[in-house]
Write a protein that holds these residues in place. Structure first.
Motif, mmCIF file in Angstrom:
data_model
loop_
_atom_site.group_PDB
_atom_site.id
_atom_site.type_symbol
_atom_site.label_atom_id
_atom_site.label_comp_id
_atom_site.label_asym_id
_atom_site.label_seq_id
_atom_site.Cartn_x
_atom_site.Cartn_y
_atom_site.Cartn_z
ATOM 1 N N LYS A 1 -26.189 -11.375 16.845
ATOM 2 C CA LYS A 1 -24.583 -11.479 17.518
ATOM 3 C C LYS A 1 -24.169 -11.185 16.323
ATOM 4 N N GLY A 2 -22.632 -11.175 17.331
ATOM 5 C CA GLY A 2 -21.181 -10.922 15.756
ATOM 6 C C GLY A 2 -21.536 -9.519 15.507
ATOM 7 N N SER A 3 -22.124 -8.040 15.614
ATOM 8 C CA SER A 3 -21.098 -6.934 15.287
ATOM 9 C C SER A 3 -20.637 -6.373 16.716
ATOM 10 N N GLY A 4 -20.757 -7.192 17.668
ATOM 11 C CA GLY A 4 -19.211 -6.762 18.796
ATOM 12 C C GLY A 4 -19.510 -5.410 19.426
ATOM 13 N N ASN A 5 -18.986 -5.436 20.792
ATOM 14 C CA ASN A 5 -19.603 -4.160 21.374
ATOM 15 C C ASN A 5 -19.020 -2.929 21.276
ATOM 16 N N GLY A 6 -18.830 -3.230 20.620
ATOM 17 C CA GLY A 6 -18.099 -1.326 20.465
ATOM 18 C C GLY A 6 -17.923 -0.443 19.230
ATOM 19 N N PRO A 7 -18.400 0.388 18.892
ATOM 20 C CA PRO A 7 -18.898 1.053 18.083
ATOM 21 C C PRO A 7 -19.431 0.585 17.030
ATOM 22 N N GLY A 8 -20.191 0.512 15.834
ATOM 23 C CA GLY A 8 -20.847 0.172 15.020
ATOM 24 C C GLY A 8 -22.016 0.820 13.884
ATOM 25 N N ARG A 9 -21.866 0.185 13.056
ATOM 26 C CA ARG A 9 -23.146 0.830 12.459
ATOM 27 C C ARG A 9 -23.762 -0.021 11.482
ATOM 28 N N VAL A 10 -25.534 0.294 11.280
ATOM 29 C CA VAL A 10 -26.205 -0.204 10.270
ATOM 30 C C VAL A 10 -27.004 0.638 9.627
ATOM 31 N N GLN A 11 -26.888 -0.369 8.363
ATOM 32 C CA GLN A 11 -27.110 0.528 7.510
ATOM 33 C C GLN A 11 -28.628 -0.197 6.767
#
Length: 426
Positions: free
Chosen positions: A253-263
């Motif tokens: 949790k904490g990534s937000g509900n909108g667009p994001g990125r994971v590396q």
């Protein structure tokens, strides 16, 4: 020097040589990994490995959704096994469409038309997002491969949960490579080198909590004793990073509900990046506004679980009596359209025959009661025309004939004598 004196000297040198060999051997501990001799790997023996760190900052590890836990329990009794049937590992593919055949056993591949994807098989090519398959014939999957660029390609297949997580039990995943037209050196990991396959985030996730999952091929054993860390995986979610040293999925949790990125970056034990390809990947977090998969719920019914595992299929709704009557044709013949108008017209044709007769009869009776009237004689002419009109009309069938009612006039005397019994003029 006598022979007896030379023997102790030789023994002394042999003993010293054995000591040197033992010291050198103990200085370099045995390696438990199959990574080969790659630069920074040996530094792990002289430098303390990096400790794993939990998610921090805006990130927080949480428990999976309730529906996910239910499905995990329902699938825990399965031990999926995947096998590559054709083409064989290392095949050089020619131009044209190719069919990949996989065999899956002990895995309930299914998809529900309303609830969505159930347990399935995923296929990843190089560092691309997974392709998902939910149809199999007796466990055999026939997959039409997408167009491949010329050169070498790495394939990963694994049994996947309904939410996309890879099953990590032995035999549930496999990897191989194909060459399109010919192999291309330097574009693929070495056979014994570790490399990373990012499983999630992918197309199935949406909103929070976010599933993070991965597979590391040729990962060496570690954590067998203190300080033997051989690899670390650095995960960055929208800029917040943490380190893991196990191949276990995480819900964040904490990534937000909108667009994001994971590396995701595969490192050695001291934090140096691994040089082979595929070990540093970036994925976009999917965003589907207003849409949440069924496994994100807090609880599923027994029927929903069975449908997602392919134990039952959705029953079609029973048709209503009106729909059933429309669907089943009637055995009774339809009435001919000409019959009904003919019956309705027969009484209409008979009415004018009776009424003029009644009118004419009344007029003649009136003339008989008044013999002095000069207009009585001309009134008889229309009465003579009535029989021809009645003859020209078509005679109705006997069963449809309407009997003419006898005149119910209260006239008497000479007026009644002018009428026959059927109401016609004498």
């Amino acid at each position: 020097m006598t022979a007896s004196g030379r023997f102790p000297l030789r023994l002394h040198w042999i003993t010293a040589l054995l000591c040197v060999v033992l010291l050198v051997t103990n200085a370099e501990p045995a390696s438990a990994w199959g990574w080969g001799r790659m630069g920074s790997m040996d530094t792990g023996s002289a430098t303390d490995p990096m400790n794993p760190t939990p998610p921090a900052g805006r990130l927080q590890e949480v428990a999976p959704p309730g529906a996910v836990q239910q499905l995990q329990a329902a699938l825990s009794g399965h031990h999926p096994q995947l096998k590559l049937i054709s083409p064989a590992d290392g095949t050089v593919l020619q131009s044209g469409q190719q069919t990949l055949v996989l065999q899956a056993s002990d895995w309930p591949i299914a998809e529900d038309p309303e609830l969505g994807l159930g347990a399935h098989v995923a296929l990843q090519i190089d560092d691309q997002p997974p392709l998902r398959f939910s149809e199999a014939d007796s466990g055999r999957l026939r997959i039409q491969l997408p167009a491949l660029t010329p050169g070498s390609h790495r394939f990963t297949a694994y049994a996947a949960m309904p939410w996309g997580e890879a099953v990590k039990t032995p035999g549930a995943s496999l990897q191989w490579h194909f060459d399109q037209l010919q192999g291309l050196a330097g574009t693929q990991p070495a056979p014994d080198s570790p490399w990373l396959a990012v499983v999630s985030p992918a197309d199935l996730g949406s909103g929070e909590p976010l599933l993070l999952d991965w597979l590391i091929w040729n990962a060496p054993l570690q954590n067998l004793r203190e300080g033997d860390g051989r690899w670390r995986l650095r995960i960055s979610v929208n800029g917040d990073s943490f380190l893991v040293d196990r191949q276990e999925s995480l819900w964040i949790k904490g990534s937000g509900n909108g667009p994001g990125r994971v590396q995701m970056e595969l490192l050695d034990g001291v934090g140096e990046p691994m040089s082979p390809v595929f070990n540093n990947q970036l994925r976009a977090i999917p965003h589907h506004p207003g849409s949440r998969p069924v496994w994100m719920q807090s609880r599923l019914s027994d029927e929903q679980i069975a449908r997602l595992l392919g134990d039952i299929v959705m029953k079609e709704e029973s048709p209503t009596p009106e729909q059933a009557a429309q669907a089943v044709p009637s055995d009774e013949p339809e009435p001919e359209p000409a019959t009904e108008p003919q019956v309705a017209q027969e009484p209409v044709a008979l009415e004018p025959m009776v009424e003029p007769i009644k009118e004419a009869t009344v007029q003649e009776v009136t003339a008989a009661d008044n013999p002095s009237s000069e207009e009585a004689a001309p009134e008889k002419a229309p009465l003579e025309d009535v029989p021809p009109i009645a003859q020209s009309a078509p005679e109705p069938p006997p069963q449809q004939q309407t009997p003419q009612a006898a005149p119910s006039s209260s006239l008497g005397g000479s007026a009644r004598e002018l009428l026959n019994a059927d109401g016609t003029q004498r």
